[in-house]
Design an enzyme around this catalytic site. Structure first.
Site, PDB file in Angstrom:
ATOM      1  N   GLY A  11       0.607  -1.315   0.184  1.00 19.47           N
ATOM      2  CA  GLY A  11      -0.126   0.002  -0.094  1.00 19.47           C
ATOM      3  C   GLY A  11       0.879   1.175   0.022  1.00 19.47           C
ATOM      4  O   GLY A  11       2.061   1.212  -0.358  1.00 19.47           O
ATOM      5  N   TYR A 143     -14.497   3.041  12.010  1.00 16.93           N
ATOM      6  CA  TYR A 143     -13.061   3.377  11.364  1.00 16.93           C
ATOM      7  C   TYR A 143     -12.182   3.991  12.586  1.00 16.93           C
ATOM      8  O   TYR A 143     -10.692   3.139  13.201  1.00 16.93           O
ATOM      9  CB  TYR A 143     -12.301   3.865   9.856  1.00 16.93           C
ATOM     10  CG  TYR A 143     -11.336   3.523  10.078  1.00 16.93           C
ATOM     11  CD1 TYR A 143      -9.922   3.164   9.303  1.00 16.93           C
ATOM     12  CD2 TYR A 143     -10.034   5.445  10.139  1.00 16.93           C
ATOM     13  CE1 TYR A 143      -8.924   2.832   8.704  1.00 16.93           C
ATOM     14  CE2 TYR A 143      -8.800   4.873  10.743  1.00 16.93           C
ATOM     15  CZ  TYR A 143      -7.914   3.864   8.776  1.00 16.93           C
ATOM     16  OH  TYR A 143      -7.041   3.793   8.916  1.00 16.93           O
ATOM     17  N   PRO A 170       0.094   9.029  12.101  1.00 18.11           N
ATOM     18  CA  PRO A 170       0.326   9.775  11.569  1.00 18.11           C
ATOM     19  C   PRO A 170      -1.272  11.096  10.761  1.00 18.11           C
ATOM     20  O   PRO A 170      -1.930  10.569  11.112  1.00 18.11           O
ATOM     21  CB  PRO A 170       0.078   9.017   9.798  1.00 18.11           C
ATOM     22  CG  PRO A 170       0.588   7.847  10.055  1.00 18.11           C
ATOM     23  CD  PRO A 170      -0.624   7.441  11.567  1.00 18.11           C
TER      24      PRO A 170
END
Length: 321
Positions: A11, A143, A170
């Site tokens: 990814g 999520y 991040p």
């Protein structure tokens, strides 16, 4: 021999870590060290939602260290539409990776979280102490809860077994090898793809929302270096925010202008203000990171965006879209 298994290795961030490991001088601060083997595992090697397939992956590579990037991710509208899917899939993935790492005696695991784990109503800037102070924003409900539980699990593994499990947080990531699929993509790759299609079709470039929200964006190759640093130098269960400074927020309109410039787009573009904006801003402090790592040079936003656009155009046929 250290074997570093990177889940989600094909990814956006996995590819960036591979790029840094392969291009930085061997033995340097961010380069490959003698006696290291890096494995970048893709979803085709095993479904991490399944405990048996996860165990087979660990049996195959016998990792000593894990950078856990694998996740079901998507942009604002996908997160709002598929709350249960984002919650359940990510909960299964995270539980299997951490538990299997424990079973196999992995020395260290770094999991990748996100600033969306933070409460919607919280005092800014975000820092590492504020993750659990309230409910996350409704637009990231599934999520965010799944990712937030990784921090809970890390503390539980440390308390019960002494495990060296930690996490990175991040801010908004972009770069080569991103997911440019329009429905599931994050804002920068979605806008790059939309701009490309508008250019090809001679149609207006329409951006969802007002363009006013502010975000901190981190270039994937900068983030890769920070993950490598964290793997080698950081051994605390408490997470670390990996980000540019809070004074480097840019608006979605500024992002759009930069994409238009990088792609030499000369058509008409406008904002569809009937579409949701999501959170207006969620600035995060990188003071803890900078106090630990010392000097670190982030790639200027426009340069990073130009490199991302160039990669997309050069790899259009094979890009995820």
């Amino acid at each position: 021999m250290s074997v570093i298994l990177v889940t989600g290795g094909t990814g956006l961030v996995g590819k960036a870590i591979q790029h840094v490991i392969e291009t930085e001088p061997e033995g340097s601060k961010f380069g490959k060290k003698p006696g290291e083997k890096w494995v970048f595992a893709s979803s085709s090697e095993g479904d991490l939602k399944d405990p048996e397939q996860t165990k087979k992956l660990f049996e195959k590579y016998k990792p000593t260290h894990v950078i856990h990037l694998a996740a079901l991710v998507g942009g604002l509208f996908a997160n709002m539409k598929y709350k249960l899917t984002f919650y359940r899939d990510n909960t299964l993935i995270n539980d299997n990776v951490l538990y299997t790492s424990h079973l196999f005696g992995v020395k260290k695991v770094i999991s990748c979280l996100s600033t969306c784990v933070y409460p919607d109503k919280v005092e800014y800037p975000l820092d590492e102490t504020k993750i659990h102070l309230g409910l996350p924003h409704e637009s990231n409900f599934g999520y965010a809860h799944a990712k937030r539980m990784v921090d809970v699990a890390n503390h539980a593994y440390k308390d019960q077994y002494g495990s060296n499990f930690t996490s990175a947080i991040p801010t908004n990531i972009f770069g080569p090898h991103d997911n440019f699929e329009l429905e599931r993509a994050h804002v920068i790759p979605a806008l790059i793809h939309k701009c490309y299609l508008a250019q090809q079709n001679g149609t207006p470039f329409i951006i969802g929302g007002t363009g006013k929200p502010l975000r901190q964006f981190i270039y994937s190759r900068d983030l890769a270096k920070l993950f490598i640093w964290q793997l080698r130098e950081y051994d605390d269960v408490e997470p670390v925010i990996l980000s540019v400074g809070e004074d480097e927020e840019v608006s979605i309109k500024q992002v759009t202008d930069a994409i238009v410039k990088a792609m030499n787009f000369t058509g008409e573009y406008d904002f569809d203000t009937s579409r949701a904006d999501g959170q207006f801003r969620k600035p995060a402090s990188n003071k803890k990171l900078l106090s630990l790592i010392g000097e670190f040079e982030f790639t200027p936003f426009e340069k990073a965006l130009e490199e991302t656009v160039k990669w997309f155009l050069d790899n259009y046929e094979n890009a995820r879209k």
